[in-house]
Design a protein around this motif. Structure first.
Motif, PDB file in Angstrom:
ATOM      1  N   GLU A  67       0.829  -1.214   0.000  1.00 15.19           N
ATOM      2  CA  GLU A  67       0.000   0.000   0.000  1.00 15.19           C
ATOM      3  C   GLU A  67       0.859   1.259   0.000  1.00 15.19           C
ATOM      4  N   ARG A  68       1.892   1.278   0.829  1.00 14.49           N
ATOM      5  CA  ARG A  68       2.764   2.453   0.886  1.00 14.49           C
ATOM      6  C   ARG A  68       3.535   2.633  -0.420  1.00 14.49           C
ATOM      7  N   ALA A  69       4.066   1.524  -0.953  1.00 16.90           N
ATOM      8  CA  ALA A  69       4.831   1.602  -2.206  1.00 16.90           C
ATOM      9  C   ALA A  69       3.943   2.077  -3.351  1.00 16.90           C
ATOM     10  N   LEU A  70       2.715   1.583  -3.421  1.00 20.99           N
ATOM     11  CA  LEU A  70       1.800   2.007  -4.485  1.00 20.99           C
ATOM     12  C   LEU A  70       1.415   3.477  -4.332  1.00 20.99           C
ATOM     13  N   GLU A  71       1.208   3.911  -3.108  1.00 20.69           N
ATOM     14  CA  GLU A  71       0.876   5.327  -2.865  1.00 20.69           C
ATOM     15  C   GLU A  71       1.996   6.236  -3.362  1.00 20.69           C
ATOM     16  N   LYS A  82       2.272   6.113  -7.249  1.00 18.38           N
ATOM     17  CA  LYS A  82       1.262   6.954  -7.920  1.00 18.38           C
ATOM     18  C   LYS A  82       1.674   8.423  -7.870  1.00 18.38           C
ATOM     19  N   GLN A  83       2.237   8.856  -6.759  1.00 18.69           N
ATOM     20  CA  GLN A  83       2.715  10.245  -6.652  1.00 18.69           C
ATOM     21  C   GLN A  83       3.849  10.490  -7.638  1.00 18.69           C
ATOM     22  N   LEU A  84       4.722   9.508  -7.796  1.00 16.62           N
ATOM     23  CA  LEU A  84       5.830   9.640  -8.747  1.00 16.62           C
ATOM     24  C   LEU A  84       5.314   9.697 -10.181  1.00 16.62           C
ATOM     25  N   GLN A  85       4.281   8.904 -10.478  1.00 15.37           N
ATOM     26  CA  GLN A  85       3.679   8.958 -11.814  1.00 15.37           C
ATOM     27  C   GLN A  85       3.097  10.346 -12.091  1.00 15.37           C
ATOM     28  N   GLN A 109       1.806  -2.378 -11.432  1.00 19.23           N
ATOM     29  CA  GLN A 109       1.416  -3.790 -11.304  1.00 19.23           C
ATOM     30  C   GLN A 109       2.591  -4.598 -10.755  1.00 19.23           C
ATOM     31  N   PHE A 110       3.775  -4.339 -11.291  1.00 16.04           N
ATOM     32  CA  PHE A 110       4.960  -5.028 -10.786  1.00 16.04           C
ATOM     33  C   PHE A 110       5.221  -4.661  -9.329  1.00 16.04           C
ATOM     34  N   VAL A 111       5.071  -3.401  -8.970  1.00 16.38           N
ATOM     35  CA  VAL A 111       5.277  -2.974  -7.581  1.00 16.38           C
ATOM     36  C   VAL A 111       4.354  -3.760  -6.659  1.00 16.38           C
ATOM     37  N   GLU A 112       3.094  -3.887  -7.046  1.00 16.63           N
ATOM     38  CA  GLU A 112       2.148  -4.651  -6.220  1.00 16.63           C
ATOM     39  C   GLU A 112       2.604  -6.095  -6.057  1.00 16.63           C
ATOM     40  N   LEU A 133      11.517   1.656  -4.404  1.00 14.24           N
ATOM     41  CA  LEU A 133      10.200   1.910  -3.814  1.00 14.24           C
ATOM     42  C   LEU A 133       9.861   0.873  -2.745  1.00 14.24           C
ATOM     43  N   ILE A 134      10.041  -0.389  -3.070  1.00  9.99           N
ATOM     44  CA  ILE A 134       9.688  -1.464  -2.145  1.00  9.99           C
ATOM     45  C   ILE A 134      10.660  -1.513  -0.977  1.00  9.99           C
TER      46      ILE A 134
END
Length: 181
Positions: free
Chosen positions: A30-34, A37-40, A49-52, A135-136
């Motif tokens: 959840e933190r990595a995806l958040e 998304k900010q980086l995007q 998808q890979f991050v998840e 990120l992870i």
């Protein structure tokens, strides 16, 4: 990747450990995806998808380690969980995910550190390189498997990183600047 099926393949006989892995991994995810998304939004390309997927399996190697506080009853010491998880993921056909598993410990582990500290892991560099790996690795530091549900403050994370020395702090500061800057 169906990460739940993969986790179930190896963790079906240990429901307590499976719960620890899934709870921790979901927090990291959840933190990595958040952050991703900010980086995007800032124009960076991030494979969410890979991050998840990779966040959900980054600690899959803990099953091989002995850490009774988190229900791990394996034979290896905990520092080995990254490369052991990477071996498992490569065997399952996920070499990119394996890189995340082996490169998420601390702020990364250099080959010089492996040699100097005589760490019981193969002599190679274990520092995150790609944006997704960073990120992870970064998100992972905010969530402990022994204190499920709790999030560490940035100050507490920084104090933890200091235990690994100046070089680890430099790597951490670089990751933080990239991901939070």
């Amino acid at each position: 990747m169906d990460y739940i099926s993969l986790i179930d393949k190896y963790y079906s006989t240990s429901p307590e450990l499976r719960n620890v892995l899934l709870t921790h991994s979901r927090q990291v995810c959840e933190r990595a995806l958040e952050i991703g998304k900010q980086l995007q939004e800032k124009g960076l390309e991030v494979d969410l998808q890979f991050v998840e997927e990779a966040a959900m399996v980054h600690d899959i190697g803990i099953i091989f380690c002995n850490a009774p506080k988190i229900h791990c009853t394996g034979e290896h010491i905990y520092i080995e969980h990254g490369y052991l998880g990477a071996e498992l993921l490569r065997k399952e056909g996920y070499p990119r995910h394996a890189r995340v598993a082996e490169r998420h410990t601390g702020s990364g582990i250099t080959i010089e550190q492996v040699v100097r500290e005589e760490l019981p892991i193969p002599e190679q560099d274990y520092c995150p390189e790609t944006l997704e790996e960073k990120l992870i690795c970064y998100a992972d530091k905010f969530f402990s498997k022994s204190h499920l549900g709790e999030e560490s403050s940035p100050q507490k994370v920084r104090e933890t990183i200091w235990r690994y020395g100046h070089d680890a702090v430099v790597r951490w500061n670089q990751m933080e600047a990239l991901l939070q800057g």
